[in-house]
Design a protein around this motif. Sequence first.
Motif, PDB file in Angstrom:
ATOM      1  N   GLY A 146       8.931   6.467  11.196  1.00 38.06           N
ATOM      2  CA  GLY A 146       7.913   7.996  10.740  1.00 38.06           C
ATOM      3  C   GLY A 146       6.379   7.115  10.001  1.00 38.06           C
ATOM      4  O   GLY A 146       6.210   7.753   9.268  1.00 38.06           O
ATOM      5  N   VAL A 147       6.204   6.566  10.376  1.00 37.20           N
ATOM      6  CA  VAL A 147       4.976   5.291   9.437  1.00 37.20           C
ATOM      7  C   VAL A 147       3.252   4.985  10.118  1.00 37.20           C
ATOM      8  O   VAL A 147       4.027   4.998  11.820  1.00 37.20           O
ATOM      9  CB  VAL A 147       5.325   3.791   8.992  1.00 37.20           C
ATOM     10  CG1 VAL A 147       4.784   3.439   8.308  1.00 37.20           C
ATOM     11  CG2 VAL A 147       6.706   3.641   8.753  1.00 37.20           C
ATOM     12  N   ASP A 148       2.618   6.120   9.913  1.00 33.76           N
ATOM     13  CA  ASP A 148       1.661   6.592  10.321  1.00 33.76           C
ATOM     14  C   ASP A 148       0.771   4.551  11.023  1.00 33.76           C
ATOM     15  O   ASP A 148       1.230   3.848  11.041  1.00 33.76           O
ATOM     16  CB  ASP A 148       0.604   6.754  10.283  1.00 33.76           C
ATOM     17  CG  ASP A 148       0.141   5.797   8.999  1.00 33.76           C
ATOM     18  OD1 ASP A 148      -0.574   5.153   8.335  1.00 33.76           O
ATOM     19  OD2 ASP A 148       0.062   6.186   7.613  1.00 33.76           O
ATOM     20  N   ALA A 149       0.459   4.814  12.123  1.00 38.58           N
ATOM     21  CA  ALA A 149       0.042   3.980  13.351  1.00 38.58           C
ATOM     22  C   ALA A 149      -0.389   2.882  12.007  1.00 38.58           C
ATOM     23  O   ALA A 149      -0.482   1.366  12.612  1.00 38.58           O
ATOM     24  CB  ALA A 149      -0.730   4.022  14.705  1.00 38.58           C
ATOM     25  N   ALA A 150      -1.608   2.338  11.574  1.00 39.37           N
ATOM     26  CA  ALA A 150      -2.396   1.311  10.690  1.00 39.37           C
ATOM     27  C   ALA A 150      -0.713   1.307   9.668  1.00 39.37           C
ATOM     28  O   ALA A 150      -0.932   0.046   9.635  1.00 39.37           O
ATOM     29  CB  ALA A 150      -3.469   2.458  10.134  1.00 39.37           C
ATOM     30  N   ALA A 151       0.293   1.973   9.301  1.00 40.82           N
ATOM     31  CA  ALA A 151       0.845   1.192   8.242  1.00 40.82           C
ATOM     32  C   ALA A 151       1.917   0.721   9.191  1.00 40.82           C
ATOM     33  O   ALA A 151       2.302  -0.143   8.948  1.00 40.82           O
ATOM     34  CB  ALA A 151       1.854   2.049   7.510  1.00 40.82           C
ATOM     35  N   ALA A 152       2.079   1.487  10.350  1.00 42.80           N
ATOM     36  CA  ALA A 152       3.164   0.325  11.281  1.00 42.80           C
ATOM     37  C   ALA A 152       2.591  -1.207  12.109  1.00 42.80           C
ATOM     38  O   ALA A 152       3.189  -1.780  11.957  1.00 42.80           O
ATOM     39  CB  ALA A 152       3.359   1.494  12.663  1.00 42.80           C
ATOM     40  N   ALA A 153       1.069  -0.772  12.134  1.00 44.25           N
ATOM     41  CA  ALA A 153       0.687  -2.237  11.685  1.00 44.25           C
ATOM     42  C   ALA A 153      -0.129  -3.009  11.140  1.00 44.25           C
ATOM     43  O   ALA A 153       1.071  -4.124  11.541  1.00 44.25           O
ATOM     44  CB  ALA A 153      -0.636  -1.927  12.458  1.00 44.25           C
ATOM     45  N   SER A 154       0.612  -2.596  10.049  1.00 40.94           N
ATOM     46  CA  SER A 154      -0.002  -3.211   9.111  1.00 40.94           C
ATOM     47  C   SER A 154       2.160  -4.255   8.134  1.00 40.94           C
ATOM     48  O   SER A 154       2.067  -5.608   7.982  1.00 40.94           O
ATOM     49  CB  SER A 154       0.120  -2.991   7.469  1.00 40.94           C
ATOM     50  OG  SER A 154       0.865  -3.121   6.849  1.00 40.94           O
ATOM     51  N   ILE A 155       2.813  -3.793   8.787  1.00 32.33           N
ATOM     52  CA  ILE A 155       4.233  -3.478   8.762  1.00 32.33           C
ATOM     53  C   ILE A 155       4.678  -4.677   9.419  1.00 32.33           C
ATOM     54  O   ILE A 155       5.832  -5.456   9.368  1.00 32.33           O
ATOM     55  CB  ILE A 155       5.473  -2.009   8.171  1.00 32.33           C
ATOM     56  CG1 ILE A 155       4.879  -1.287   7.462  1.00 32.33           C
ATOM     57  CG2 ILE A 155       6.808  -2.751   9.274  1.00 32.33           C
ATOM     58  CD1 ILE A 155       5.728  -0.807   7.259  1.00 32.33           C
ATOM     59  N   ARG A 156       4.666  -4.278  10.761  1.00 31.33           N
ATOM     60  CA  ARG A 156       4.689  -5.166  11.593  1.00 31.33           C
ATOM     61  C   ARG A 156       3.809  -6.770  11.206  1.00 31.33           C
ATOM     62  O   ARG A 156       4.461  -7.965  12.230  1.00 31.33           O
ATOM     63  CB  ARG A 156       3.957  -5.174  13.512  1.00 31.33           C
ATOM     64  CG  ARG A 156       4.786  -3.643  13.888  1.00 31.33           C
ATOM     65  CD  ARG A 156       4.486  -2.900  15.297  1.00 31.33           C
ATOM     66  NE  ARG A 156       5.260  -1.841  14.969  1.00 31.33           N
ATOM     67  CZ  ARG A 156       4.260  -0.825  16.164  1.00 31.33           C
ATOM     68  NH1 ARG A 156       3.141  -1.150  16.704  1.00 31.33           N
ATOM     69  NH2 ARG A 156       5.113   0.319  15.706  1.00 31.33           N
ATOM     70  N   GLN A 157       2.804  -6.804  10.885  1.00 33.23           N
ATOM     71  CA  GLN A 157       1.987  -7.965  10.820  1.00 33.23           C
ATOM     72  C   GLN A 157       3.139  -8.526   9.662  1.00 33.23           C
ATOM     73  O   GLN A 157       2.527 -10.020   9.782  1.00 33.23           O
ATOM     74  CB  GLN A 157       0.310  -7.637   9.789  1.00 33.23           C
ATOM     75  CG  GLN A 157      -0.418  -8.377   9.824  1.00 33.23           C
ATOM     76  CD  GLN A 157      -0.481  -9.897  11.756  1.00 33.23           C
ATOM     77  OE1 GLN A 157      -1.305  -8.835  12.295  1.00 33.23           O
ATOM     78  NE2 GLN A 157      -0.089 -10.799  11.146  1.00 33.23           N
ATOM     79  N   ALA A 158       3.054  -7.711   8.863  1.00 33.77           N
ATOM     80  CA  ALA A 158       3.887  -8.584   8.108  1.00 33.77           C
ATOM     81  C   ALA A 158       5.657  -9.592   8.119  1.00 33.77           C
ATOM     82  O   ALA A 158       5.873 -10.418   7.546  1.00 33.77           O
ATOM     83  CB  ALA A 158       4.176  -7.434   6.586  1.00 33.77           C
ATOM     84  N   ASP A 191       0.774  -0.642  -0.306  1.00 31.54           N
ATOM     85  CA  ASP A 191       0.048  -0.311  -0.175  1.00 31.54           C
ATOM     86  C   ASP A 191       0.898   1.375   0.050  1.00 31.54           C
ATOM     87  O   ASP A 191       0.802   2.156   0.977  1.00 31.54           O
ATOM     88  CB  ASP A 191      -0.614  -0.335   1.482  1.00 31.54           C
ATOM     89  CG  ASP A 191      -2.184   1.209   1.045  1.00 31.54           C
ATOM     90  OD1 ASP A 191      -2.397   1.352   0.028  1.00 31.54           O
ATOM     91  OD2 ASP A 191      -2.075   1.454   2.182  1.00 31.54           O
ATOM     92  N   VAL A 192       1.242   1.084  -0.331  1.00 29.62           N
ATOM     93  CA  VAL A 192       2.922   2.366  -1.216  1.00 29.62           C
ATOM     94  C   VAL A 192       1.621   3.529  -1.285  1.00 29.62           C
ATOM     95  O   VAL A 192       1.352   3.211  -2.872  1.00 29.62           O
ATOM     96  CB  VAL A 192       3.666   1.963  -1.598  1.00 29.62           C
ATOM     97  CG1 VAL A 192       4.693   3.346  -1.461  1.00 29.62           C
ATOM     98  CG2 VAL A 192       4.522   1.064  -0.682  1.00 29.62           C
ATOM     99  N   ARG A 193       1.428   4.594  -1.125  1.00 22.43           N
ATOM    100  CA  ARG A 193       0.872   5.814  -2.228  1.00 22.43           C
ATOM    101  C   ARG A 193       2.310   6.116  -2.876  1.00 22.43           C
ATOM    102  O   ARG A 193       2.281   7.268  -2.544  1.00 22.43           O
ATOM    103  CB  ARG A 193       0.616   6.796  -0.407  1.00 22.43           C
ATOM    104  CG  ARG A 193      -0.510   6.177  -0.001  1.00 22.43           C
ATOM    105  CD  ARG A 193      -2.287   5.639  -0.259  1.00 22.43           C
ATOM    106  NE  ARG A 193      -2.665   4.799   0.927  1.00 22.43           N
ATOM    107  CZ  ARG A 193      -2.781   5.109   2.143  1.00 22.43           C
ATOM    108  NH1 ARG A 193      -3.140   6.332   2.249  1.00 22.43           N
ATOM    109  NH2 ARG A 193      -3.716   4.586   3.100  1.00 22.43           N
ATOM    110  N   THR A 194       1.468   6.194  -4.166  1.00 25.70           N
ATOM    111  CA  THR A 194       2.607   7.017  -5.000  1.00 25.70           C
ATOM    112  C   THR A 194       1.783   7.012  -6.794  1.00 25.70           C
ATOM    113  O   THR A 194       1.074   6.177  -6.514  1.00 25.70           O
ATOM    114  CB  THR A 194       4.260   6.806  -5.118  1.00 25.70           C
ATOM    115  OG1 THR A 194       4.418   7.001  -6.644  1.00 25.70           O
ATOM    116  CG2 THR A 194       3.712   4.992  -5.597  1.00 25.70           C
TER     117      THR A 194
END
Lengths: 508, 362
Positions: A429-441, A387-390
């Motif tokens: 530097g990642v927002d909480a929702a993205a941080a959660a998805s990185i940790r999940q990955a 989910d990289v926003r670009t």
Amino acid sequence: MTRPDLLRVEGVTKAYPGVVANSDVSFAIAEGEIHALLGENGAGKSTLVKMIYGLVKPDSGRMTLRGTAYTPAEPRAARASGVAMVFQHFSLFEALNVAENVALGMENPPPMKELASKIRSVSEEYGLPLDPGRMVGDLSAGERQRVEIVRCLLQDPKLLIMDEPTSVLTPQEVEILFRTLRQLSAEGTAILYISHKLEEIRALCDEATILRRGKVVATCTPRDRSAREMAELMIGATLTPPERAGGTKGATALEVVDLSVASPIPFGTSLKNVSFTVAKGEVLGIAGVAGNGQDELLLALSGEVRAAQGAVKIDGKGVGHTGPNDRRALGLVAAPEERLGHAAAPDMSLVENALLSGALRKGLTKNGFIDWAATEAFAAEIVKDFDVRTPGTHVAARALSGGNLQKFVVGRELSQTPTVIVINQPTWGVDAAAAASIRQAILDRAAGGAAVVVISQDLDELLEIADSFAALNEGRLTTPRPVAGLTIDEIGLMMGGAHGMEVAHHGH
Amino acid sequence: MLRLEKRPSPSRFWQGATPILAVVLTMIAGGLMFAALGKNPFEAIRTIFWDPLFHPQFASYSRPQLLVKAGPLILIAIGLSLGFRAGIWNIGAEGQYIMGALFGAGVGLAFYPADLWFIFPLMVIAGAFGGWIWAMIPAILKTKFNTNEILVSLLMVYIAQNFLSSMSLGLLRNPEGGGFPGSRNLSQYPAASNPELIAGTGMHWGVIAAFMAVIAAYILLQRHILGFHIKLAGQAPRAARYAGVNPTGLVLLCMGISGALAGLAGLFEVSGPAGQISIDFNVGYGFTAIIVAFLGRLNPIGILLAGLLMALTYIGGELAQFMLGLPAAAIQAFQGMLLFFLLAVDLLSNYRIRLAHKKEAI
């Protein structure tokens, strides 16, 4: 408690090209109040305090200080009005001593001797002992922060702004800092405290203003709210904590034996006899205050810094003397902390940056010739999966926001079917929702049998995802211990306690 | 007030348009300068850019000169550009050019007067080797002792120049030359000469080598992982190490390629247009090629065009001196303007100019 307002911010708006950083923000700080400014990365906290400190001019809205209009044109004007700020990143010269550093930040520094005795008396008065003659390069992060705080206190501020002050401190050092801040507050100095650490804010602050996407979404009294309630106000959604599949530990995948390397970084920390093992499916969390050897450990594990052959073993094979690509071939991927310039080349496109570390494991070259179609597909896959926003994969890496680039970099490493993963600051530097998805990955890869080393300064993150826990302190690693059953005091001691800084509190 | 704003990504349009804009600006500023010198600016600019190729009287002489001059410039600049992209600064191409000529000519003259088919190919190899070995000295000193390759490679130029004079006065002097300095004329020794391949074009083997180098460099940079690593090392050295690039290997490779290509340029020059080793054999191609490399913004196609443009201004400049009596300094100033404007407008590819409405502190 009806204290008069010290600073009022009314309807302040600030827009940058493409983004509104602050939109109609209003809040007030009373004299002597400890006021929290709470919000995720990118919520507009930094822009707001930069306006208060005179670094940025608001587009509209007004500020008043003790009832009179307050429009600081530059930080010097803000300091003259009694507003001081301690930045998250210190502006200190390592090759100068404490007193010289303090003198550099003053308009009219007194003679060195007088300044040194002033520093000593102020620092003792507030329980922040400092030796004015010591070289800043030799100080721990906590001590460096004291230099910054003392520099502010010498100006006798009415309002002290502190930006994420505890990110570089051990739990014990945080306690010392909080005692100082409470003392200042009792003496009538107001403190604007910026953080996203909710428990700290509950422990310290009288009032909180919560920002989300540049707007004030709530004000509350932190003591009356739970951390979870505040987190949901901050994020604007309910959070689901990462789930762990009950993975069973397998054979040892990564073994580090008596690893000692000199730091390639000026004023860096050399690694001294670091040893640990990580089994398949295990997540080892490595904590530590910044600058205690984290960068060096990543370099030594990724292969950018060479060591003795037997010092690093992947699946029992000694690879300490090999470079990054030999280790990638054996399944080790690494994601450094610094995104621009280390993990990614700023002026290259996302496609080229996908090739940077993915060439070998994704088979993106044939006889050295680059398969650009496959590389583009790989970059597109990372963008989609993480989910990289670009606007596309052909934009330069530097055009992405920090959080999005972090997702890209972590995604690039995790998408290479690794067997050993080393990540430094995975959610910085990642927002909480993205941080959660990185940790999940990360947890998903571990559940799939990868051995994971996560180096982080975020204790909550480590406790959430790690199976075992160790801490780096001045280049030495403590013996890893299972996370289950660890207390915060034990963790603090593993991180070096208060780094030998005794608490000399006045009147306690 | 004008304000510069960094573009999120470099503009592709301006990357292509800036060289053209720079040439136009040079013509305007140069025209003003020529007018100030009392010459007709339109005539002067026509003499520099148009007459070398199309003047009814002089073009038959000056047109072939275009390729003769552009060939070595392009060949050397292509080699230099690879190193410059990787942040490795070989400033000593002039010396590598001389050593290539000496090695190549030395091999050819050693066989004199034998007429064997392999002499010229052997000279080509020797020429490339001469340039390569001369570039390896600063390269190895850099990788072993961390010396500065800019200084060492530059100083090696002066050593090479002294070698050149001692060779043309001693070992390689023409025994039948009546005691004059300088070697035998290789263009009169068919087995070792590099003749004009198509009469009236100036095309010789060195020009073909230059075109081949352009194509090879283009493929290397666009399609090969090595070219990617070269670019990466120049843009983000730490990311390059993370990607597994060995900095020592890259220094040896880039210095080696640029040295070998400069040596080749020297060999083709000595066996072709120059004809012989002499004290004043080198005329500064190795230094001018640095300008050509940057003028072509380190891009192979750009270097091809920049080499031709540079050669044109040299030939046209000579023509303007001779036809209009313009001083040589004015021609050099004109060439300087070209580089100046090119580097200045280069800003537009990474920044855009905005009108700042009000003063703002950031």
